[in-house]
Design a protein around this motif. Sequence first.
Motif, PDB file in Angstrom:
ATOM      1  N   THR A  41       2.781   0.231   3.844  1.00  0.00           N
ATOM      2  CA  THR A  41       3.051  -1.115   4.309  1.00  0.00           C
ATOM      3  C   THR A  41       3.177  -2.041   3.110  1.00  0.00           C
ATOM      4  O   THR A  41       2.711  -1.719   2.010  1.00  0.00           O
ATOM      5  CB  THR A  41       1.925  -1.617   5.245  1.00  0.00           C
ATOM      6  OG1 THR A  41       2.256  -2.893   5.790  1.00  0.00           O
ATOM      7  CG2 THR A  41       0.609  -1.732   4.489  1.00  0.00           C
ATOM      8  N   ARG A  53      -2.524 -10.141   5.649  1.00  0.00           N
ATOM      9  CA  ARG A  53      -2.432 -10.786   4.354  1.00  0.00           C
ATOM     10  C   ARG A  53      -3.320 -12.013   4.310  1.00  0.00           C
ATOM     11  O   ARG A  53      -3.308 -12.835   5.227  1.00  0.00           O
ATOM     12  CB  ARG A  53      -0.974 -11.179   4.061  1.00  0.00           C
ATOM     13  CG  ARG A  53      -0.736 -11.949   2.777  1.00  0.00           C
ATOM     14  CD  ARG A  53      -0.884 -11.052   1.553  1.00  0.00           C
ATOM     15  NE  ARG A  53      -0.600 -11.778   0.323  1.00  0.00           N
ATOM     16  CZ  ARG A  53       0.587 -11.853  -0.257  1.00  0.00           C
ATOM     17  NH1 ARG A  53       1.620 -11.208   0.273  1.00  0.00           N
ATOM     18  NH2 ARG A  53       0.748 -12.546  -1.373  1.00  0.00           N
ATOM     19  N   TYR A  81       6.315  -1.952   7.713  1.00  0.00           N
ATOM     20  CA  TYR A  81       5.546  -0.729   7.875  1.00  0.00           C
ATOM     21  C   TYR A  81       6.451   0.484   7.793  1.00  0.00           C
ATOM     22  O   TYR A  81       7.604   0.453   8.246  1.00  0.00           O
ATOM     23  CB  TYR A  81       4.845  -0.684   9.226  1.00  0.00           C
ATOM     24  CG  TYR A  81       3.766  -1.720   9.426  1.00  0.00           C
ATOM     25  CD1 TYR A  81       2.456  -1.469   9.047  1.00  0.00           C
ATOM     26  CD2 TYR A  81       4.057  -2.938  10.014  1.00  0.00           C
ATOM     27  CE1 TYR A  81       1.470  -2.416   9.241  1.00  0.00           C
ATOM     28  CE2 TYR A  81       3.077  -3.887  10.207  1.00  0.00           C
ATOM     29  CZ  TYR A  81       1.776  -3.619   9.820  1.00  0.00           C
ATOM     30  OH  TYR A  81       0.798  -4.560  10.015  1.00  0.00           O
ATOM     31  N   TRP A 102       0.840  -1.189   0.000  1.00  0.00           N
ATOM     32  CA  TRP A 102       0.000   0.000   0.000  1.00  0.00           C
ATOM     33  C   TRP A 102       0.878   1.244   0.000  1.00  0.00           C
ATOM     34  O   TRP A 102       1.829   1.349   0.785  1.00  0.00           O
ATOM     35  CB  TRP A 102      -0.922   0.034   1.222  1.00  0.00           C
ATOM     36  CG  TRP A 102      -2.145  -0.816   1.106  1.00  0.00           C
ATOM     37  CD1 TRP A 102      -2.350  -2.040   1.646  1.00  0.00           C
ATOM     38  CD2 TRP A 102      -3.349  -0.466   0.420  1.00  0.00           C
ATOM     39  NE1 TRP A 102      -3.611  -2.493   1.340  1.00  0.00           N
ATOM     40  CE2 TRP A 102      -4.245  -1.548   0.590  1.00  0.00           C
ATOM     41  CE3 TRP A 102      -3.768   0.648  -0.321  1.00  0.00           C
ATOM     42  CZ2 TRP A 102      -5.532  -1.539   0.039  1.00  0.00           C
ATOM     43  CZ3 TRP A 102      -5.036   0.647  -0.860  1.00  0.00           C
ATOM     44  CH2 TRP A 102      -5.902  -0.441  -0.676  1.00  0.00           C
ATOM     45  N   ALA A 149      -1.707  -4.116   8.768  1.00  0.00           N
ATOM     46  CA  ALA A 149      -1.954  -4.857   7.547  1.00  0.00           C
ATOM     47  C   ALA A 149      -2.111  -6.335   7.855  1.00  0.00           C
ATOM     48  O   ALA A 149      -1.463  -6.866   8.763  1.00  0.00           O
ATOM     49  CB  ALA A 149      -0.815  -4.653   6.555  1.00  0.00           C
ATOM     50  N   SER A 195       3.648  -6.557   2.190  1.00  0.00           N
ATOM     51  CA  SER A 195       3.853  -7.937   2.597  1.00  0.00           C
ATOM     52  C   SER A 195       4.937  -8.569   1.738  1.00  0.00           C
ATOM     53  O   SER A 195       4.877  -8.521   0.507  1.00  0.00           O
ATOM     54  CB  SER A 195       2.549  -8.733   2.498  1.00  0.00           C
ATOM     55  OG  SER A 195       2.055  -8.730   1.164  1.00  0.00           O
ATOM     56  N   CYS A 204      -2.757   0.466  -4.197  1.00  0.00           N
ATOM     57  CA  CYS A 204      -2.214  -0.853  -3.955  1.00  0.00           C
ATOM     58  C   CYS A 204      -1.354  -1.266  -5.143  1.00  0.00           C
ATOM     59  O   CYS A 204      -1.650  -0.913  -6.285  1.00  0.00           O
ATOM     60  CB  CYS A 204      -3.334  -1.868  -3.745  1.00  0.00           C
ATOM     61  SG  CYS A 204      -2.756  -3.523  -3.294  1.00  0.00           S
ATOM     62  N   LEU A 236      -4.321  -7.967   0.532  1.00  0.00           N
ATOM     63  CA  LEU A 236      -3.700  -7.267   1.641  1.00  0.00           C
ATOM     64  C   LEU A 236      -4.684  -6.231   2.168  1.00  0.00           C
ATOM     65  O   LEU A 236      -5.028  -5.281   1.467  1.00  0.00           O
ATOM     66  CB  LEU A 236      -2.400  -6.587   1.220  1.00  0.00           C
ATOM     67  CG  LEU A 236      -1.586  -5.969   2.359  1.00  0.00           C
ATOM     68  CD1 LEU A 236      -1.063  -7.057   3.299  1.00  0.00           C
ATOM     69  CD2 LEU A 236      -0.433  -5.135   1.829  1.00  0.00           C
ATOM     70  N   HIS A 237      -5.137  -6.437   3.401  1.00  0.00           N
ATOM     71  CA  HIS A 237      -6.082  -5.535   4.040  1.00  0.00           C
ATOM     72  C   HIS A 237      -5.326  -4.554   4.917  1.00  0.00           C
ATOM     73  O   HIS A 237      -4.330  -4.896   5.548  1.00  0.00           O
ATOM     74  CB  HIS A 237      -7.090  -6.325   4.872  1.00  0.00           C
ATOM     75  CG  HIS A 237      -7.761  -7.424   4.111  1.00  0.00           C
ATOM     76  ND1 HIS A 237      -8.785  -7.188   3.222  1.00  0.00           N
ATOM     77  CD2 HIS A 237      -7.540  -8.768   4.097  1.00  0.00           C
ATOM     78  CE1 HIS A 237      -9.177  -8.338   2.691  1.00  0.00           C
ATOM     79  NE2 HIS A 237      -8.441  -9.304   3.205  1.00  0.00           N
ATOM     80  N   LEU A 238      -5.827  -3.338   4.968  1.00  0.00           N
ATOM     81  CA  LEU A 238      -5.186  -2.288   5.742  1.00  0.00           C
ATOM     82  C   LEU A 238      -6.208  -1.672   6.675  1.00  0.00           C
ATOM     83  O   LEU A 238      -7.116  -0.969   6.226  1.00  0.00           O
ATOM     84  CB  LEU A 238      -4.579  -1.228   4.824  1.00  0.00           C
ATOM     85  CG  LEU A 238      -3.827  -0.093   5.514  1.00  0.00           C
ATOM     86  CD1 LEU A 238      -2.606  -0.630   6.248  1.00  0.00           C
ATOM     87  CD2 LEU A 238      -3.422   0.973   4.504  1.00  0.00           C
TER      88      LEU A 238
END
Length: 125
Positions: A49, A71, A59, A36, A69, A51, A95, A78-80
């Motif tokens: 951030t 995964r 981060y 992100w 974040a 992964s 993203c 990838l959720h934030l």
Amino acid sequence: QVQVKESGGGSVQTGGSLRLSCSVSPNSIDDISVAWFRQAPGKEREAITASHTSGRIGYADSVKGRFTASRDLANNSLHLQMNSLKPEDTAMYYCAAERWVAWSVLLDSDSYTNWGQGTQVTVSS
């Protein structure tokens, strides 16, 4: 061919929360890093951030303790989760995804060639 799509942006007041999601397809792609970034008007793109292919998540110092974040390995998402939002968090959030990104350049925007169209986050005071 890698496709990237963001969702979850919106407008909140100072101290509020938002949850952004990034979907990367195809789901079966291996050894991929998802990241992100954000860019405010008149400012340079800033990492948030990312992964790593190892499963580690890095981060930027500016968001540690406020943004988290997570995964989803099943679909390369990838959720934030963004908490305690501040007006300075206002930006377009992007993203990006790329295979085989080294840890040392995980938060460098030029490590990524696959980008979503962005989702706007606005934090008002």
